[in-house]
Every structure is written in C-alpha cells, then in structure tokens.
Design an enzyme around this catalytic site. Structure first.
Site, PDB file in Angstrom:
ATOM      1  N   CYS A  50      83.579  -0.103  76.879  1.00 57.99           N
ATOM      2  CA  CYS A  50      84.410  -1.286  77.054  1.00 57.99           C
ATOM      3  C   CYS A  50      84.560  -1.508  78.550  1.00 57.99           C
ATOM      4  O   CYS A  50      83.687  -1.116  79.321  1.00 57.99           O
ATOM      5  CB  CYS A  50      85.749  -1.159  76.333  1.00 57.99           C
ATOM      6  SG  CYS A  50      86.841   0.085  77.032  1.00 57.99           S
ATOM      7  N   HIS A  54     100.388  28.528  80.085  1.00 61.54           N
ATOM      8  CA  HIS A  54     100.407  29.505  78.998  1.00 61.54           C
ATOM      9  C   HIS A  54      99.001  29.861  78.510  1.00 61.54           C
ATOM     10  O   HIS A  54      98.854  30.779  77.701  1.00 61.54           O
ATOM     11  CB  HIS A  54     101.217  28.972  77.812  1.00 61.54           C
ATOM     12  CG  HIS A  54     100.530  27.864  77.076  1.00 61.54           C
ATOM     13  ND1 HIS A  54     100.373  26.601  77.594  1.00 61.54           N
ATOM     14  CD2 HIS A  54      99.927  27.847  75.855  1.00 61.54           C
ATOM     15  CE1 HIS A  54      99.719  25.850  76.732  1.00 61.54           C
ATOM     16  NE2 HIS A  54      99.440  26.577  75.665  1.00 61.54           N
TER      17      HIS A  54
END
Length: 675
Positions: A438, A581
C-alpha cells in the site's frame, strides 16, 4: 479474521488512491472561483466537475478497486467482474426495480433503496467478486464452451450470483442501511466528542492497516454523517461564520495540526533524546520523516519509528490526535483533504467554499508542536524508552549483510537490488508466497513469519516489521513501497533468491568462560550451555500451553536459583524485550534461541530485571546478558520456570537433551542441536 480484514483494508487503497486526483482538480477549481463554484468561470467549472466525477462515483470505484485489489493475480478481469456485479445489484435494488419485483407502489418503496449505490455495497460486491474470481478463474469448460473458460467465465458467474445477492438485499438492506444510519447518528449526536473518539481509533488501527475501513464510514458517507449537499444552500452563512457549519469537515480538520506540527515535534524530541554519538544518524532519519508528515501528511515512517519500541508513546499520540480533532470540531474550524492532512492538502483546502476559519489550525498546530515535544521528551527520559538512537551505538554492526552492496552481481537497477535484499530478509523466495503493497508498507504472505530477519530489514531502511500471524507480515518501507513490491516480483521471475545469511560480527575479547562451539560430530550443529543456574524442568511440564506444546520451539526450561542470565551460545542478540524479561539470540549458523525468564513476567513491566547488553551486541557463550532480583521475582511472578527454546527447531533434525537436575550458568551443557 485479522489477516482477511487486513487484506480488505489493503484492497481499499486501490480506489482511495484516486482521491488525490479529485482533490487537486476540485481544489484548483475552487481556488479559481471560490464564490460561485464554477458558475462564473468556465475553467473552474471544468476542474470542479472533473473532480466531482470521481467523488460522485466512489461506490462503483470501490466495487472495481476491491475486486481488483483482492484478486490473487491482479488481473483486469477481476476489476471487470466487480463492475458487472455492481451494475446487477444496484439495478435490481433500485427503487423502480424493487417496486416492479415486489409489486408495491413506487412511493412505498423504503427510502434505503434510494441509497443502494454507496461505498458499503461497493465493498461488499468487490469482496464477493474477488472470491469468485480467485476460485473459478482457472476453470476449464468442455471444448464446445472453451471460449468462456477461465477468466471469461467469472463475470458470467458473478452476474448470476448477484441476482441472488440482490434478492437477499431486497429484504436485509433496509435493516443494514438503517443500522448504518443509526451508527452514524449516534456518533453524530456525540458531536465533537464523537469526532475525537473516531480520530483516536483511527490512529490505533494504523499498526494493522485497518484504519482504511474505519475511514470509509466517516469520510465516504457510508453511515450518512457527511451529507455535504444539505449544507450547500447555507454555504454563505458557513463562509462568513454566522451559521453552524454542521457535520461537514468535522472528522478531518483536526488531523492537520497533528500531521503538520505535532509529529514533527515528536521527531525533534526523539532526536534530542538520542545518545550524542547517534544524533547525526537519528537526525537524518527524523528530518526526512518529519518533512514527509508536514508536506504530504504521510506519517507512517515516523509513527513506526516509535510504535513498537515505545508503545506508550503511540497511545499518547493517539490520545493527542483525538484531542486535536475534538478541539477543531468544537471550534468549527473546518478544512478537508483528499489524500492526507499535509501542507499540499491544506493549500488546496484554503479556497474551498466549505472551509471555515482554516487558518486557526495553524496556531493550533504550533501549540501541539510544543505539547508533543514536551510530552514525548519527558516520557522518553522519565521511563528510559528505547526510541531511535537510545538503544544502539552509531557504529552498530550490519549483521554481516552489507546493505550497500549489490549481492545479486547481475547489474540490476538500484530498486531491484534493494528488492532482492528484502526478499532475502524475509527468508528468501522459498518462504515468500505473495507480495503486495500500500502507500508505505510491503504486505507480504510467507510460509513462516519467524524466518523474517528483522535486523536485516531494518538495515535496508525499514521503519518497522509487523507480524499479524504466522503467514502475514508487513514491512514499513515508506513511500517507495509500491516500487519495491513491483521490483520484488520482477526479481522473482529471474530465479530463486536465498535467505539473507547472518554472518558473525567483529569478534569481542572472550572472557575466561566456556564457549558453546560447533561439535566435532558433523551431525551436531551447536551445543548450548545453561543460561542460568537452577533446576532443569522438562518443557512439557512448563505451566504454559504455548511453551509446553512446543509452539514457540523445542528445548528445556530451568527454575533459576541464580540471579545472572548469560548467553547460552555465541551469537548476536537480535532482540531484548522492553521489559527485559526475555531475549532472542541468533548463532553464527542460524540457530535462533529464545530465553524467557519466568512466565507472564511481562506483566511486571520490567521490575526485577535489568539488561547488561543492548540489542545488536555480539556475545560469547557465558557472557552476562540480564541481571535479576530473584527475591522480588519469586514473590511477584506467576512462575519463574524459564524456557530456553530453539524457535526455529523445525529447520533442524532435532535436539539431543543433555542436562537434568541442577545446572550451572555458563558451564553445564544443556542440549545439542542436530543438523
């Protein structure tokens, strides 16, 4: 469903791409004759009527464009099919036809059938036409009817199918239409607040490309909330400000202060927050992105620079956009655009008879420039957000893939050479199943989204990579997306393209720690050491379905007793999550490791973790990567069982598990990866 809606949103860009032509033609016409709208000037009338021809037939353009855009091979027969289907449906559902078919007086035909030629029906017909085309365009008929085989068969099938669709619409269209109108009226009754809510969700849908579908409701009159003709009689009162301008322009004007001023303010804040050694590099990127937003209204290159690395900034951006649109709507400052809210569209809008106090959007924009700058700079520094220039050193390695070198060796054009490298970045031609684009993004279908190499794509100039699911990937490349997509298709016609190999970066001095090296046995690709001290847990015993089912990859888990997390193998840290984490590491020979400390620890928002290296760093086995506050984590995490998996384990012959019981970080061999 998300992938399919994203495909519809991409197809909507085909008809929407015609709007700049209409905006320019009508804008110049209004510029020439702003008072009588062409009645007093032949040239102005010619330009205004030419632009109106596009606007007034947007419904059929949607049917044609969506049918073409969703077809599997972008063939003209698909576009013709959409046009045929639209003609059949709208003719059979016209008031005169409904009156004749249902044997009711014309004046008793529901008013909804007078609005059957609208964008909603155009999109519906386009989707159905594309699905029929994709399914039957290669059907072969008996020899006597062979002329009607393949693509010629599809318009015939659709013309009959649309009779059934029209019959259904005769009974459900009034309900659907009234529902759309009720939706539009409910938003309309919210007034300026409704405009702000729309703008907020307009920005939030940008990451998945579904904002085009939302725009069709508010910009193309699908729900009857932008009924411009009823305001034309009061144009003079609108122009002199003595009358209430109503709804027209309510859902567009407030975007100008954001596109032209707010986002450039954010770009300046990102530049000032970058590390000093990175500012020259970041400054060039931010300047180009800010200019694109200001001049053309194309904001995706800038938005994607912080959308994923600092999502809190993107939510703030969406909220500020809603606030801007709310303010403009409340103050009745009106200006519209045909493409996007940049300087070009503002200049064209200034002479539009329905534009009211448009100049007030400029001081509003200056205020939003200051707001964006202050809020972005404060948030970045307060929460140490890893915006461009803060996470990597300026001399960051290129992962062994030099983006300035033509790897094809075939004398291709610069665009084709770039396209070839993008194909390599998404896993090569073997992994690529469909190419589309696009305005600013490559929209790709792949066999396995995990094979897309984010680091290489970003070295090639991509602003961001979005994985909608395992087969749908979007790469934000800027306004050259269409040309790159076309070049990618051209390159593929020349032969297969290999995946981009990640070569080792410059070696770093090794600490006196054990290396996980290639095993002398040719059947073993690599050996991993334990990334943290603790007790081994079998993967199928991990209390998380994604890991236990091996959907993320094969491996082991460890319940940690130590606080230092080290690299389990030599390679490149390709990703450290913002909450620190977990991290992803890729070895020299393509083994992709995910080390995930604890379960659901992302909910702790980084508390209890600190990173010791940055993304892009080259590490040796046993080198510290994370530091944990284990007491805090054991008290607050759902579980500290920590999976260590090979995310691309399907690419190898399997794993040979070596460890059990207690393991020591950087010393105990965990498992081998078989070639």
């Amino acid at each position: 469903m998300l992938g399919y809606l994203q495909k519809v949103g991409r197809a909507l860009m085909v008809p929407v791409a015609t709007l700049p032509a209409a905006a320019i033609l009508m804008g110049v016409g209004y510029w020439i004759d702003p008072d009588s709208w062409g009645a007093g000037n032949a040239l102005a009338a010619l330009l205004i009527k030419s632009g109106a021809a596009i606007i007034e037939h947007m419904s059929v353009l949607f049917a044609i464009g969506v049918a073409y855009g969703m077809s599997k091979d972008k063939d003209g027969a698909a576009a013709l099919t959409g046009f045929v289907g639209f003609l059949v449906v709208t003719t059979l559902c016209s008031p005169a036809a409904v009156s004749m078919i249902q044997k009711i007086p014309l004046d008793q035909v529901p008013a909804a059938f007078g609005k059957i030629e609208n964008q909603f029906v155009g999109i519906l017909v386009g989707i159905i036409s594309a699905e029929v085309y994709n399914r039957f365009s290669h059907v072969e008929l008996p020899k006597a009817l062979s002329f009607f085989s393949g693509r010629r068969l599809v318009p015939i099938l659709v013309s009959f199918l649309m009779i059934l669709v029209a019959f259904v619409l005769m009974y459900i269209w009034p309900v659907v239409f009234n529902g759309l109108v009720s939706f539009g009226e409910s938003i309309q009754k919210l007034g300026s607040v409704g405009a702000g809510i729309y703008a907020f969700f307009n920005r939030l849908l940008i990451p998945v490309g579904l904002h085009h579908a939302l725009n069709s409701v508010f910009w193309f009159d699908v729900a009857g909330i932008n009924d411009i003709p009823k305001f034309l009689g009061g144009a003079q009162s609108i122009a002199n400000g003595s009358g209430i301008p109503g709804i027209t322009g309510r859902y567009q004007a407030g975007f100008f202060p954001i596109m032209m001023f707010g986002l450039p303010g954010a770009a300046l804040a990102i530049y000032h927050c970058a590390r000093p050694e990175n500012r020259a590099k970041v400054g060039g990127i931010m300047l180009a992105a800010a200019f694109a937003a200001f001049f053309t209204g194309i904001t995706e290159p800038l938005e994607f620079s912080f959308m994923f690395v600092a999502p809190v900034l993107y939510v703030i951006h969406a909220l500020l956009t809603g606030l801007s649109v709310f303010i403009a709507a409340s103050m009745h400052w009106i200006a519209g655009f045909g493409f996007s809210a940049g300087l070009v569209d503002m200049a064209l809008s200034t002479r539009n008879p329905l534009a009211v106090h448009w100049w007030m959007l400029i001081p509003q924009g200056l205020v939003f420039f200051a707001i964006y700058y202050v809020v972005f700079r404060f948030t970045i520094q307060k929460f140490n957000l890893m915006t461009p220039g803060r996470e990597l050193a300026a001399d960051d390695e290129t992962d062994g893939y030099d983006v300035n070198v033509d790897h094809s060796g075939s004398g291709e054009s610069q665009t084709e050479s770039l396209a070839r490298r993008y194909i390599g970045a998404v896993g090569g031609s073997e992994n690529l199943t469909n190419i589309d684009a696009c305005i600013t993004r490559l929209r790709l279908n792949v066999k396995d989204a995990a094979q897309v190499n984010d680091s290489v794509a970003k070295r090639l100039g991509a602003s961001g990579i979005i994985r909608l699911n395992k087969q749908s990937v979007q790469i934000i490349v800027g306004t050259q997306a269409e040309s790159i997509a076309t070049a990618m298709k051209t390159v593929l016609t020349k032969g297969p393209v290999a995946a981009a190999a990640t070569a080792p970066a410059a070696a770093q001095p090794a600490a006196p720690q054990p290396q996980a090296v290639l095993n002398s046995d040719k059947g073993v690709i690599a050996t991993l050491v334990a990334p943290v001290s603790g007790e081994v847990v079998a993967l199928d015993a991990v209390p998380d379905e994604a890991f236990a089912s091996k959907a993320v990859g094969d491996g082991l888990a460890i319940k940690p007793t130590g606080k230092t997390v080290v690299a389990p193998i030599a390679g490149t840290i390709v990703k450290i999550f913002n909450t620190n984490h977990a991290f992803c590491l890729e070895s020299e020979n393509g083994v992709e490791i995910v080390v995930h400390m604890g379960l659901d620890t992302v909910a702790l928002e980084g508390k209890g973790f600190s990173r010791l290296v940055e993304e892009g760093a080259t590490v040796v086995a046993g080198q510290p990567v994370l530091e944990m506050d284990l007491d805090f984590l054991n008290a607050n995490a759902r579980s500290m069982i920590s999976p260590v998996v090979v995310s691309n384990s399907d690419d190898f012959a399997g794993l040979n598990l070596l460890a059990s019981g207690s393991v020591v970080a950087g010393e105990t061999r965990l498992y081998e990866v078989k070639g």
